[in-house]
Design an enzyme around this catalytic site. Sequence first.
Site, PDB file in Angstrom:
ATOM      1  N   LYS A   1       0.822  -1.222   0.000  1.00 47.08           N
ATOM      2  CA  LYS A   1       0.000   0.000   0.000  1.00 47.08           C
ATOM      3  C   LYS A   1       0.855   1.271   0.000  1.00 47.08           C
ATOM      4  O   LYS A   1       0.615   2.199  -0.782  1.00 47.08           O
ATOM      5  CB  LYS A   1      -0.905  -0.023   1.233  1.00 47.08           C
ATOM      6  N   THR A   2       1.852   1.320   0.886  1.00 42.48           N
ATOM      7  CA  THR A   2       2.675   2.527   1.010  1.00 42.48           C
ATOM      8  C   THR A   2       3.415   2.827  -0.291  1.00 42.48           C
ATOM      9  O   THR A   2       3.527   3.979  -0.719  1.00 42.48           O
ATOM     10  CB  THR A   2       3.671   2.380   2.168  1.00 42.48           C
TER      11      THR A   2
ATOM     12  N   ARG B   1       0.042  -9.530  11.072  1.00 41.37           N
ATOM     13  CA  ARG B   1       1.318  -8.922  11.452  1.00 41.37           C
ATOM     14  C   ARG B   1       2.450  -9.918  11.248  1.00 41.37           C
ATOM     15  O   ARG B   1       3.623  -9.549  11.224  1.00 41.37           O
ATOM     16  CB  ARG B   1       1.316  -8.486  12.927  1.00 41.37           C
TER      17      ARG B   1
ATOM     18  N   GLN C   1      -9.357  -4.067   8.121  1.00 40.21           N
ATOM     19  CA  GLN C   1      -8.482  -3.605   9.189  1.00 40.21           C
ATOM     20  C   GLN C   1      -9.044  -2.371   9.893  1.00 40.21           C
ATOM     21  O   GLN C   1      -8.302  -1.591  10.491  1.00 40.21           O
ATOM     22  CB  GLN C   1      -7.082  -3.311   8.639  1.00 40.21           C
TER      23      GLN C   1
ATOM     24  N   ASP D   1      -4.667   8.144   3.368  1.00 40.17           N
ATOM     25  CA  ASP D   1      -4.225   6.804   3.766  1.00 40.17           C
ATOM     26  C   ASP D   1      -5.107   6.300   4.906  1.00 40.17           C
ATOM     27  O   ASP D   1      -5.649   7.093   5.682  1.00 40.17           O
ATOM     28  CB  ASP D   1      -2.763   6.880   4.220  1.00 40.17           C
ATOM     29  N   GLU D   2      -5.259   4.977   5.014  1.00 36.72           N
ATOM     30  CA  GLU D   2      -6.039   4.344   6.097  1.00 36.72           C
ATOM     31  C   GLU D   2      -7.440   4.961   6.199  1.00 36.72           C
ATOM     32  O   GLU D   2      -7.912   5.313   7.276  1.00 36.72           O
ATOM     33  CB  GLU D   2      -5.308   4.483   7.444  1.00 36.72           C
TER      34      GLU D   2
END
Length: 756
Positions: free
Chosen positions: A32-33, A607, A254, A223-224
Amino acid sequence: MEYLSGLNPSQRAAVEQTNGPVMIVAGAGSGKTRVITYRVAHLIKNGVDPFNILVLTFTNKAARGMRDRILDVVGPEAKNCWMGTFHSIFAKILRVEAEKIGYPNNFTIYDTDDSKSLIRSILKEMQLDDKLYNANFVYNRISSAKNNLISATEYLQNEHIQAEDNSSGRGKIGEIYQAYTQRCFKSGAMDFDDLLFKTNILLKDHPDVLYKYQNRFKYIMVDEYQDTNFSQYLIVKRLAAINENICVVGDDAQSIYAFRGANIQNILNFEKDYPDLQVFKLEQNYRSTKNIVEVANSIISNNKNQLQKTVYSENEIGEKIKVSRAFSDNDEGKQVAESIAEQRASKDLHYKNFAILYRTNAQSRAMEEALRKLNIPYKIYGGLSFYQRKEIKDLIAYFRLTYNPNDEEAIKRVINYPRRGIGDTSIERIIVAADQHQISLWEVICGASKYLDARSAGAVANFATLIQSFQVMAKSNNAYDTALHIAQHSTLLKELHEDKSVEGLSRYENIQELLNGIKEFSEREDIEQKGLDIFMQDIALLTNDDNDKNPDADTVSLMTIHSAKGLEFAHVYVVGLEENLFPSQMSLSSRADLEEERRLFYVAITRAEKQLHLSYATSRYRWGTLTNCEPSRFIEEIDPQYLEIDFKVPAKNNDNFSFDQERSAWQQKESFSKPKPTLLPKTKSILPKAHTPSPDFSPSDTSNLQVGMEVEHERFGFGKVLQIEGNKPDIKATIFFKELGQKQLLLKFAKLRIVN
């Protein structure tokens, strides 16, 4: 364009679609980043002025990482993008536009401690019970109102809200909110929620300002996005209204922050706001093994309310997920610590490759004790921030007063620290005088001889002179010289230096560390303005991710799952997988809450890169009582083909374990101390039908509950009180419910309506 060659087809398509509304649904570990940063770089490479690009994140760490990556692609021009957290970006705008909404440009930003301190002062002045009107509760109530754009006036006028407060016995919250708002305004202060709340007011009430920033931010990326609340959603929607070049990135799977106002509907319903929306799905997980990804998929597939996607991995299959059972939480800690020691030795790993994740902070105790016994170094995330330490907040209060002497909380914090002969009585007189004359505390302090008796006035006047001397110093000196001068002449540095205890030495060293940080700031070449006020703005907006001073330390990481979001570790241990703990007992009354708990478990699983361990205990102390526990429904939801059962603790009277058998055994136990929720039964469980509360159901004040009374519980139905035992605040009631039988409830958590 070399930078595009390293992207997969889905990533590249998302990067190259620069115009119009875009939603990028990014599965865990899907890069994503990289997509966000390359998309910004692509805009700049194609002629978009970076001054016209706004990128909103939730952490400073994320913003820094993105900026560094963009710099690598396009060079120094990347510095001109508006990139940062929601709070930092809109604080920057408010500094410019504050006067339009009646605030000074040098307004103070109150942190949570400042806000709660002010609330406690207001409760005292209003002579309200601080146990009933707990400062944390009141603060969260006000925060929730602001995040939903409900002002103090609207709060008091809203019949539903007032009825809710009155039914809980807290009918004065609206008045507290109003007083809190007025005091912040008088102090020239905004709290964290105000940075968004006031931005909404600014954009709504001043069309010229809105138009200015709509034309400045021609391309907006968020973002997010699944973590945005109503206030953030509305700001973004307003700013994007003209150009509609808006790109939101996130993963509904998430979304785990409903408790702080995040609204998953923002991402689920994004297409309703932009019918011509283009959606790109990033579904390849580059982080985890195939087994871990499949386990995550099997869990999240149980949620009904989600955006459909198929996350997959082309990494190795990897080890199966280990499931362990322990006698108790201490035994669970012992098993985890021994496993880490064994894995590290046998596979030649570092401690920093391991993380232990838990649902609640209280679970860290057993883990810490076990790690210490084996001399395993560890670090707890989410502990006390460096900038929350008393000595740091004391010195920063002097800094704040230097730039905003109307800051009421800063005045109260340091007017007599170090001691200068201004006692509590004098401070009370200052507050009373300010209230009587409708002026600020600072105005009373500056006119001490007019408002106070001669005995108090001298010391107070000296304090005013001291702060005024700091103001003169700050006008012509950089951040470090000003800070050092204030630390020395306030005598705070001397006070701490003279304390030769271990704690005193630590506090002195912390002040030195703060001054070192300011020195480093003053010597930076990438910023033009180096005043202490600029440094103060930076630290006021730090997020939790900025507190890790040594990220490369070789230590095991301990943290709540909420704190782990965005991180990754080779080996992850998720502990405490028990009903009423994970999922939390508080989440079992509605599908929405349970689905959020499941998303939290999904975050925990994803994670892990190479190995995932799940564990639970068959007993655990809760509220001082040893409680029998049963395995979490989430373990049962995992496809068994991906699990490796590793039980050092055998199932009672049965060496052949199955979850169904153990669950059945627990259901037959009459001594199970916590009621099993019935609104959302576990998979395959046969439980009584849920109770439908009476139309007029509203929890009663149970402080005078007596044996023999008939009560109604919103889930367990009607019952009769058989016994009351214990002392406040841990009074327990044994109640016989018609449908469920006998239950023991802790009254401070039980919601009971007294029938007669």
